[in-house]
Motif scaffolding. Structure first.
Motif, PDB file in Angstrom:
ATOM      1  N   MET A   1      -1.163  -6.754  -0.635  1.00 16.92           N
ATOM      2  CA  MET A   1      -2.251  -5.893  -0.121  1.00 16.92           C
ATOM      3  C   MET A   1      -3.494  -6.745   0.106  1.00 16.92           C
ATOM      4  O   MET A   1      -3.628  -7.835  -0.438  1.00 16.92           O
ATOM      5  CB  MET A   1      -2.610  -4.805  -1.138  1.00 16.92           C
TER       6      MET A   1
ATOM      7  N   ASP B   1      -4.251   5.440   7.921  1.00 17.14           N
ATOM      8  CA  ASP B   1      -4.523   4.136   8.528  1.00 17.14           C
ATOM      9  C   ASP B   1      -5.797   4.166   9.368  1.00 17.14           C
ATOM     10  O   ASP B   1      -6.198   3.153   9.944  1.00 17.14           O
ATOM     11  CB  ASP B   1      -3.339   3.715   9.418  1.00 17.14           C
TER      12      ASP B   1
ATOM     13  N   PHE C   1      -8.819  -0.209  -4.045  1.00 18.39           N
ATOM     14  CA  PHE C   1      -8.452   1.204  -3.862  1.00 18.39           C
ATOM     15  C   PHE C   1      -7.416   1.595  -4.922  1.00 18.39           C
ATOM     16  O   PHE C   1      -7.528   2.634  -5.589  1.00 18.39           O
ATOM     17  CB  PHE C   1      -7.879   1.356  -2.447  1.00 18.39           C
ATOM     18  N   HIS C   2      -6.393   0.784  -5.073  1.00 16.61           N
ATOM     19  CA  HIS C   2      -5.314   1.011  -6.061  1.00 16.61           C
ATOM     20  C   HIS C   2      -5.914   1.129  -7.462  1.00 16.61           C
ATOM     21  O   HIS C   2      -5.648   2.092  -8.200  1.00 16.61           O
ATOM     22  CB  HIS C   2      -4.344  -0.171  -5.916  1.00 16.61           C
TER      23      HIS C   2
ATOM     24  N   SER D   1       0.646   4.094  -2.835  1.00 20.45           N
ATOM     25  CA  SER D   1       0.084   5.412  -2.540  1.00 20.45           C
ATOM     26  C   SER D   1       1.141   6.512  -2.683  1.00 20.45           C
ATOM     27  O   SER D   1       0.822   7.619  -3.130  1.00 20.45           O
ATOM     28  CB  SER D   1      -0.617   5.442  -1.187  1.00 20.45           C
TER      29      SER D   1
ATOM     30  N   HIS E   1      -7.663   3.403   4.382  1.00 19.27           N
ATOM     31  CA  HIS E   1      -7.255   2.871   3.064  1.00 19.27           C
ATOM     32  C   HIS E   1      -8.478   2.615   2.180  1.00 19.27           C
ATOM     33  O   HIS E   1      -8.494   1.659   1.396  1.00 19.27           O
ATOM     34  CB  HIS E   1      -6.440   1.576   3.193  1.00 19.27           C
TER      35      HIS E   1
ATOM     36  N   GLU F   1      -9.416  -5.091  -0.480  1.00 17.62           N
ATOM     37  CA  GLU F   1      -9.964  -3.726  -0.514  1.00 17.62           C
ATOM     38  C   GLU F   1      -8.886  -2.727  -0.925  1.00 17.62           C
ATOM     39  O   GLU F   1      -9.173  -1.690  -1.526  1.00 17.62           O
ATOM     40  CB  GLU F   1     -10.508  -3.289   0.858  1.00 17.62           C
ATOM     41  N   GLU F   2      -7.631  -3.035  -0.574  1.00 15.19           N
ATOM     42  CA  GLU F   2      -6.537  -2.127  -0.955  1.00 15.19           C
ATOM     43  C   GLU F   2      -6.214  -2.255  -2.452  1.00 15.19           C
ATOM     44  O   GLU F   2      -5.903  -1.260  -3.110  1.00 15.19           O
ATOM     45  CB  GLU F   2      -5.302  -2.410  -0.104  1.00 15.19           C
TER      46      GLU F   2
ATOM     47  N   PHE G   1       0.824  -1.217   0.000  1.00 18.20           N
ATOM     48  CA  PHE G   1       0.000   0.000   0.000  1.00 18.20           C
ATOM     49  C   PHE G   1       0.855   1.262   0.000  1.00 18.20           C
ATOM     50  O   PHE G   1       0.535   2.247  -0.675  1.00 18.20           O
ATOM     51  CB  PHE G   1      -0.945  -0.006   1.212  1.00 18.20           C
TER      52      PHE G   1
END
Ligand code: GLA
Length: 376
Positions: A231, A319, A238-239, A192, A364, A234-235, A188
């Motif tokens: 990851m 976080d 997100f990415h 990010s 996140h 969900e991450e 992550f």
């Protein structure tokens, strides 16, 4: 015109590095079809570094490694084309590629002809081992012209990792996309950091030449060449959503022959892909979450789309969960205007929002609404 919208495809580097073979590439092309990726718009199958022999041939040409590619590159290109897909390859502006193979410095014309002869539709062009005296922008211009002179339409994917303020000159070289950061790793933090470093430079990214914030690590699950912890599902989502909102090219980096359901659902998300492919490709009008001391911890924006639609979105890099009140005067909404919104992930309609609204962002996590303006 090439790259009217961000290019979509798959690249071998993130998972396979030097472990590339004809079988892998053919199986990957098959998987592009069977998984539905091709139908969703992904079209380029790209071989990265490590495809050639360590020395050029007597005629000065690059030679595909016969152990990895026993039938040669034309055979592979024909196979990929027979599936309705496009074929991409890799070289570098320096004397050797990043992995130490021969590359195109002062061989631009002959290499462009070799690639055209292979049937290549896309060339990624790296920046390792550039002679000190050589001018980076000029090297990209040289290869771009060599590709144009080859007689074949080849999408030119520059990869100088953001050097020399790449966004300010790369469009003038004729390139169609430009890597603007160092290499991504599968966690992550890396993902990010890369995205956040480009948020304030997206105004340069537009049809014909897009800011490429690197290949996706979605679904890699800490396996392969750029493994670095992995990851959560969900991450990865997100990415992917962030790459779509930033309208980066989407080059898948996982092994698509072996995708789990969550990875497939992410990479095939129609609403997100539709945002990525929006023909206007505008940067977002930013706003903040009220804590002006840490604006870099969230990415909040109002993004105009084609057909008078827009996005209202928030990405939370913290976080901890964040609750953001979007004051409509901060996004410029005149009194008497309201927003008709739909949460693109759940499909839920929001009753006409006026004056302010709340974005509830998990740690996140993100929210994206798509909508129209209405007069009350
Ligand atoms: C550089 C690029 C990567 C990959 C490798 C290959 O690091 O940024 O994307 O192409 O070279 O060696």
């Amino acid at each position: 015109m090439l790259a009217k919208t961000p290019p979509l495809g798959w690249n071998s580097w993130n998972t396979f590095a030097e472990n590339i073979t004809e079988d892998l590439l053919m199986e990957t092309a098959d998987a592009m079809i069977s998984s539905g990726l091709k139908d969703a718009g992904y079209e380029y199958v790209v071989i990265d570094d490590c495809w050639s022999l360590r020395q050029r041939g007597a005629d000065g040409r690059l030679i595909a490694d016969p152990e990895k590619f026993p039938h040669g590159m034309k055979y592979l290109a024909d196979y990929i084309h027979s599936k309705g897909l496009k074929f991409g390859m890799y070289s570098c502006a320096g004397t050797r590629t990043c992995a130490g193979y021969p590359s195109s410095f002062e061989y631009e014309l002959v290499d462009a002809q070799t690639f055209a002869g292979f049937g290549v539709d896309f060339l990624k062009y790296d920046f390792c081992n550039k002679p000190r005296h050589a001018d980076g922008p000029l090297l990209y211009h040289r290869m771009s012209l060599a590709l144009k002179a080859s007689g074949r339409e080849i999408l030119f994917s520059a990869c100088n990792w953001g050097s020399d303020h790449v966004e300010t000159w790369i469009r003038s070289t004729g390139a169609h996309m430009y890597r603007s950061t160092g290499d991504i790793f599968d966690n992550f933090q890396s993902m990010s950091d890369i995205a956040r470093s480009r948020i304030d430079k997206l105004a340069y990214s537009a049809p014909g030449c897009f800011d490429d914030i690197d290949m996706l690590v979605c679904g890699m699950r800490n396996k392969g060449n750029v493994a670095a912890g992995g990851m959560r599902d969900e991450e990865y989502l997100f990415h992917f959503a962030l790459w779509c909102v930033m309208q980066s090219p989407l080059m898948i980096g996982c092994d698509i022959r072996d995708m789990d359901a969550a990875t497939k659902a992410t990479l095939l998300n129609k609403e997100l892909l539709r945002i990525n492919q929006d023909v206007e490709a505008r940067p977002a009008f930013p706003f903040n979450c009220g804590r002006r001391d840490h604006p870099e911890r969230e990415f909040l924006g109002f993004k105009h789309l084609a057909d008078n639609e827009f996005l209202l979105f928030g990405f939370n890099f913290n976080d901890k969960a964040r609750d953001c009140f979007v004051e409509f005067y901060d996004i410029g909404l005149p009194a008497g205007c309201a927003l008709r919104l739909r949460d693109i992930m759940t499909g839920a309609e929001v009753p006409a929002a006026k004056d302010y609204m709340r974005l509830q962002l998990p740690a996140h996590g993100f929210q994206i609404y798509r909508g129209k303006l209405i007069t009350l």
